[in-house]
Scaffold this motif. Structure first.
Motif, PDB file in Angstrom:
ATOM      1  N   MET A   1       0.845  -1.203   0.000  1.00 11.61           N
ATOM      2  CA  MET A   1       0.000   0.000   0.000  1.00 11.61           C
ATOM      3  C   MET A   1       0.879   1.252   0.000  1.00 11.61           C
ATOM      4  O   MET A   1       0.718   2.180   0.776  1.00 11.61           O
ATOM      5  N   ASN A   2       1.872   1.255  -0.893  1.00  8.44           N
ATOM      6  CA  ASN A   2       2.807   2.382  -0.940  1.00  8.44           C
ATOM      7  C   ASN A   2       2.201   3.621  -1.558  1.00  8.44           C
ATOM      8  O   ASN A   2       2.546   4.741  -1.216  1.00  8.44           O
ATOM      9  N   ASN A   3       1.309   3.418  -2.540  1.00  9.68           N
ATOM     10  CA  ASN A   3       0.712   4.550  -3.245  1.00  9.68           C
ATOM     11  C   ASN A   3      -0.768   4.680  -2.905  1.00  9.68           C
ATOM     12  O   ASN A   3      -1.593   4.915  -3.784  1.00  9.68           O
ATOM     13  N   VAL A   4      -1.089   4.504  -1.645  1.00  6.89           N
ATOM     14  CA  VAL A   4      -2.476   4.570  -1.221  1.00  6.89           C
ATOM     15  C   VAL A   4      -3.061   5.953  -1.504  1.00  6.89           C
ATOM     16  O   VAL A   4      -2.410   6.969  -1.307  1.00  6.89           O
ATOM     17  N   GLU A   5      -4.276   5.964  -2.011  1.00  2.00           N
ATOM     18  CA  GLU A   5      -4.947   7.213  -2.344  1.00  2.00           C
ATOM     19  C   GLU A   5      -5.476   7.924  -1.103  1.00  2.00           C
ATOM     20  O   GLU A   5      -5.466   9.141  -1.017  1.00  2.00           O
ATOM     21  N   LEU A   6      -5.927   7.152  -0.137  1.00  2.00           N
ATOM     22  CA  LEU A   6      -6.667   7.723   0.991  1.00  2.00           C
ATOM     23  C   LEU A   6      -6.191   7.147   2.309  1.00  2.00           C
ATOM     24  O   LEU A   6      -5.974   5.933   2.432  1.00  2.00           O
ATOM     25  N   SER A   7      -6.044   8.025   3.286  1.00  2.11           N
ATOM     26  CA  SER A   7      -5.786   7.611   4.663  1.00  2.11           C
ATOM     27  C   SER A   7      -6.982   8.023   5.522  1.00  2.11           C
ATOM     28  O   SER A   7      -7.403   9.180   5.475  1.00  2.11           O
ATOM     29  N   VAL A   8      -7.507   7.087   6.261  1.00  2.00           N
ATOM     30  CA  VAL A   8      -8.587   7.377   7.208  1.00  2.00           C
ATOM     31  C   VAL A   8      -7.952   7.475   8.586  1.00  2.00           C
ATOM     32  O   VAL A   8      -7.234   6.564   9.014  1.00  2.00           O
ATOM     33  N   LEU A   9      -8.190   8.578   9.262  1.00  2.51           N
ATOM     34  CA  LEU A   9      -7.604   8.793  10.586  1.00  2.51           C
ATOM     35  C   LEU A   9      -8.700   8.899  11.630  1.00  2.51           C
ATOM     36  O   LEU A   9      -9.573   9.771  11.541  1.00  2.51           O
ATOM     37  N   MET A  10      -8.645   8.013  12.609  1.00  8.97           N
ATOM     38  CA  MET A  10      -9.618   8.020  13.706  1.00  8.97           C
ATOM     39  C   MET A  10      -8.875   7.977  15.031  1.00  8.97           C
ATOM     40  O   MET A  10      -8.010   7.131  15.234  1.00  8.97           O
ATOM     41  N   CYS A  11      -9.183   8.916  15.907  1.00  4.87           N
ATOM     42  CA  CYS A  11      -8.661   8.894  17.268  1.00  4.87           C
ATOM     43  C   CYS A  11      -9.767   8.400  18.195  1.00  4.87           C
ATOM     44  O   CYS A  11     -10.947   8.706  17.998  1.00  4.87           O
ATOM     45  N   THR A  12      -9.371   7.638  19.206  1.00  6.36           N
ATOM     46  CA  THR A  12     -10.379   7.063  20.090  1.00  6.36           C
ATOM     47  C   THR A  12      -9.894   7.066  21.528  1.00  6.36           C
ATOM     48  O   THR A  12      -8.685   7.020  21.797  1.00  6.36           O
ATOM     49  N   TYR A  13     -10.843   7.149  22.437  1.00 10.00           N
ATOM     50  CA  TYR A  13     -10.520   7.054  23.867  1.00 10.00           C
ATOM     51  C   TYR A  13     -11.714   6.452  24.592  1.00 10.00           C
ATOM     52  O   TYR A  13     -12.808   7.020  24.570  1.00 10.00           O
ATOM     53  N   ASN A  14     -11.518   5.271  25.176  1.00  3.37           N
ATOM     54  CA  ASN A  14     -12.563   4.575  25.940  1.00  3.37           C
ATOM     55  C   ASN A  14     -13.882   4.523  25.161  1.00  3.37           C
ATOM     56  O   ASN A  14     -14.919   4.984  25.628  1.00  3.37           O
ATOM     57  N   SER A  15     -13.812   3.928  23.976  1.00  2.49           N
ATOM     58  CA  SER A  15     -14.956   3.911  23.064  1.00  2.49           C
ATOM     59  C   SER A  15     -15.528   2.514  22.861  1.00  2.49           C
ATOM     60  O   SER A  15     -16.093   2.205  21.809  1.00  2.49           O
ATOM     61  N   GLU A  16     -15.397   1.653  23.853  1.00  4.15           N
ATOM     62  CA  GLU A  16     -15.793   0.256  23.692  1.00  4.15           C
ATOM     63  C   GLU A  16     -17.265   0.075  23.320  1.00  4.15           C
ATOM     64  O   GLU A  16     -17.627  -0.894  22.657  1.00  4.15           O
ATOM     65  N   LYS A  17     -18.106   1.008  23.691  1.00  2.00           N
ATOM     66  CA  LYS A  17     -19.542   0.844  23.499  1.00  2.00           C
ATOM     67  C   LYS A  17     -19.958   0.917  22.042  1.00  2.00           C
ATOM     68  O   LYS A  17     -20.859   0.185  21.607  1.00  2.00           O
ATOM     69  N   TYR A  18     -19.308   1.792  21.265  1.00  6.51           N
ATOM     70  CA  TYR A  18     -19.775   2.050  19.901  1.00  6.51           C
ATOM     71  C   TYR A  18     -18.741   1.816  18.804  1.00  6.51           C
ATOM     72  O   TYR A  18     -19.087   1.837  17.627  1.00  6.51           O
ATOM     73  N   ILE A  19     -17.480   1.614  19.152  1.00  4.13           N
ATOM     74  CA  ILE A  19     -16.429   1.646  18.137  1.00  4.13           C
ATOM     75  C   ILE A  19     -16.549   0.537  17.104  1.00  4.13           C
ATOM     76  O   ILE A  19     -16.193   0.713  15.938  1.00  4.13           O
ATOM     77  N   SER A  20     -17.086  -0.591  17.481  1.00  3.65           N
ATOM     78  CA  SER A  20     -17.224  -1.692  16.532  1.00  3.65           C
ATOM     79  C   SER A  20     -18.127  -1.302  15.363  1.00  3.65           C
ATOM     80  O   SER A  20     -17.797  -1.561  14.193  1.00  3.65           O
ATOM     81  N   GLU A  21     -19.237  -0.658  15.659  1.00  8.35           N
ATOM     82  CA  GLU A  21     -20.161  -0.224  14.617  1.00  8.35           C
ATOM     83  C   GLU A  21     -19.516   0.815  13.705  1.00  8.35           C
ATOM     84  O   GLU A  21     -19.717   0.805  12.484  1.00  8.35           O
ATOM     85  N   THR A  22     -18.727   1.691  14.291  1.00 13.37           N
ATOM     86  CA  THR A  22     -18.031   2.703  13.502  1.00 13.37           C
ATOM     87  C   THR A  22     -17.021   2.064  12.550  1.00 13.37           C
ATOM     88  O   THR A  22     -16.970   2.399  11.365  1.00 13.37           O
ATOM     89  N   ILE A  23     -16.214   1.171  13.069  1.00 12.07           N
ATOM     90  CA  ILE A  23     -15.202   0.518  12.244  1.00 12.07           C
ATOM     91  C   ILE A  23     -15.849  -0.232  11.079  1.00 12.07           C
ATOM     92  O   ILE A  23     -15.374  -0.176   9.938  1.00 12.07           O
ATOM     93  N   GLU A  24     -16.942  -0.913  11.340  1.00 14.52           N
ATOM     94  CA  GLU A  24     -17.637  -1.641  10.274  1.00 14.52           C
ATOM     95  C   GLU A  24     -18.107  -0.690   9.173  1.00 14.52           C
ATOM     96  O   GLU A  24     -18.017  -1.014   7.977  1.00 14.52           O
ATOM     97  N   SER A  25     -18.600   0.484   9.568  1.00 16.45           N
ATOM     98  CA  SER A  25     -19.081   1.436   8.557  1.00 16.45           C
ATOM     99  C   SER A  25     -17.940   1.988   7.711  1.00 16.45           C
ATOM    100  O   SER A  25     -18.152   2.407   6.576  1.00 16.45           O
ATOM    101  N   ILE A  26     -16.730   1.971   8.241  1.00 11.46           N
ATOM    102  CA  ILE A  26     -15.556   2.429   7.502  1.00 11.46           C
ATOM    103  C   ILE A  26     -15.017   1.322   6.594  1.00 11.46           C
ATOM    104  O   ILE A  26     -14.738   1.541   5.413  1.00 11.46           O
ATOM    105  N   LEU A  27     -14.901   0.139   7.121  1.00 14.06           N
ATOM    106  CA  LEU A  27     -14.363  -0.977   6.334  1.00 14.06           C
ATOM    107  C   LEU A  27     -15.270  -1.368   5.174  1.00 14.06           C
ATOM    108  O   LEU A  27     -14.805  -1.940   4.183  1.00 14.06           O
ATOM    109  N   ASN A  28     -16.548  -1.046   5.274  1.00 12.74           N
ATOM    110  CA  ASN A  28     -17.517  -1.424   4.247  1.00 12.74           C
ATOM    111  C   ASN A  28     -17.790  -0.320   3.230  1.00 12.74           C
ATOM    112  O   ASN A  28     -18.788  -0.363   2.508  1.00 12.74           O
ATOM    113  N   GLN A  29     -16.900   0.657   3.138  1.00 15.80           N
ATOM    114  CA  GLN A  29     -17.068   1.736   2.173  1.00 15.80           C
ATOM    115  C   GLN A  29     -16.944   1.218   0.735  1.00 15.80           C
ATOM    116  O   GLN A  29     -16.190   0.288   0.459  1.00 15.80           O
TER     117      GLN A  29
END
Length: 336
Positions: A1-29
């Motif tokens: 992935m040397n010439n990747v077009e896009l970088s997705v940047l997410m910062c998180t802190y103590n997000s166990e309740k919702y982060i799984s749903e967020t990650i799925e919505s990103i990976l399924n773009q």
């Protein structure tokens, strides 16, 4: 992935309740050629374990040894970014499948634009939550009315009308300026600076993000820390408003925001001459030994005074009234 077009940047802190749903919505773009940089800002719950359950080569996980705050965590993440574009994400929001595809197409086509956000909708598991109702009834409607580059340029001087977790931007310009080292308002510091320097910013006229309102949300938090950060971000414009001529400066808004701004201005030697408020119930009441007056009696088309707008729900309607009185943004009035 040397010439990747896009970088997705997410910062998180103590997000166990919702982060799984967020990650799925990103990976399924629908646009899938991206690296996914996750900066864990010293979480102490099960956030790390949840992230590591996702076996996807696009994910690059970094954990900071202690909680540094969103500004410093974001700047740490920027150092890891390799893509031509950067898309921000928050660890409790949800993204429509075509968000990245649409925003990338916009930036590919419109080379004179540097940042593009989208319209959004607020949601909450408890719709009786007062913070949710405030965000839904005021902030969402205000943000989603900003549809042109001209509107965005004006409104970014007023407040952070661009949602950080909705943006895609050209990486070079975000890295050049970086986020503010704040625990709140770090995104506004960046957007404000870009806007002042003439970098074109706009929204795609479509809802592509769902912004979660939870107990940790800050979209309607009214604290002195927030106001102090806003003051620091706008300090140059504030100084110009006070020093350009001898007109008196009034605050429009006799609530908590107006009172806190009065104290902040006073600490820095800026004199407020009075308060006005659109609510008739507040007329003739006293604030800091000053009588609150009707703006419709004090403000005239002769622009005999300057105005600092201190009403979040009313800022659009107040600014519209001031424009009707021939007031000019940043010259005759300033919006908080």
């Amino acid at each position: 992935m040397n010439n990747v077009e896009l970088s997705v940047l997410m910062c998180t802190y103590n997000s166990e309740k919702y982060i799984s749903e967020t990650i799925e919505s990103i990976l399924n773009q629908t646009f899938s050629d991206f690296e996914f940089i996750i900066v864990d800002d010293g979480s102490t719950d099960d956030t790390e374990a949840i992230i590591k359950k996702f076996k996807d080569s696009r994910i690059k996980y970094y954990k900071l040894p202690e909680n540094l705050g969103i500004g410093k965590a974001s700047n740490y993440g920027l150092e890891k970014v390799k893509g031509k574009y950067i898309a921000r994400a928050d660890s409790d929001d949800i993204y429509y499948k075509n968000r990245f595809e649409k925003q990338k197409k916009f930036l590919d086509k419109n080379i004179d634009f540097y940042v593009v956000g989208s319209l959004s909708e607020y949601f909450c598991s408890n719709e009786d939550n007062e913070r949710y109702k405030y965000c839904k009834n005021y902030i969402e409607k205000q943000n989603n009315s900003i549809l042109t580059e001209k509107d965005m340029h004006e409104k970014l001087y007023w407040y952070c009308c661009l949602i950080n977790s909705s943006i895609m931007a050209r990486t070079e310009v975000i890295k050049k300026f970086g986020y503010g080292d704040f625990r709140i308002g770090e995104d506004y510091k960046l957007f404000y600076e870009l806007n002042k320097r003439g970098y074109k910013i706009t929204n795609i006229n479509e809802i592509l993000c769902k912004i979660r309102v939870s107990d940790k949300s800050v979209c309607s938090t009214n604290t002195l820390e927030v106001y102090r950060v806003l003051y620091e971000i706008k300090k140059e414009e504030i100084k110009n408003l006070f020093k350009s001529d001898n007109r008196k400066v009034y605050i429009w808004g006799a609530g908590g925001l107006g009172k806190n701004l009065y104290n902040i201005f006073k600490q820095d030697g800026f004199e407020i001459s009075g308060f006005v408020d659109g609510s008739e119930q507040k007329w003739n009441t006293e604030i800091f030994n000053m009588t609150v007056k009707s703006p419709y009696k004090v403000i005239s088309s002769s622009k005999n005074i300057k105005v600092i707008v201190a009403s979040e729900p009313g800022r659009f309607s107040i600014a519209k009234y001031l424009k009707g009185m021939k007031y000019n943004n940043l010259i005759d009035y300033l919006v908080f």
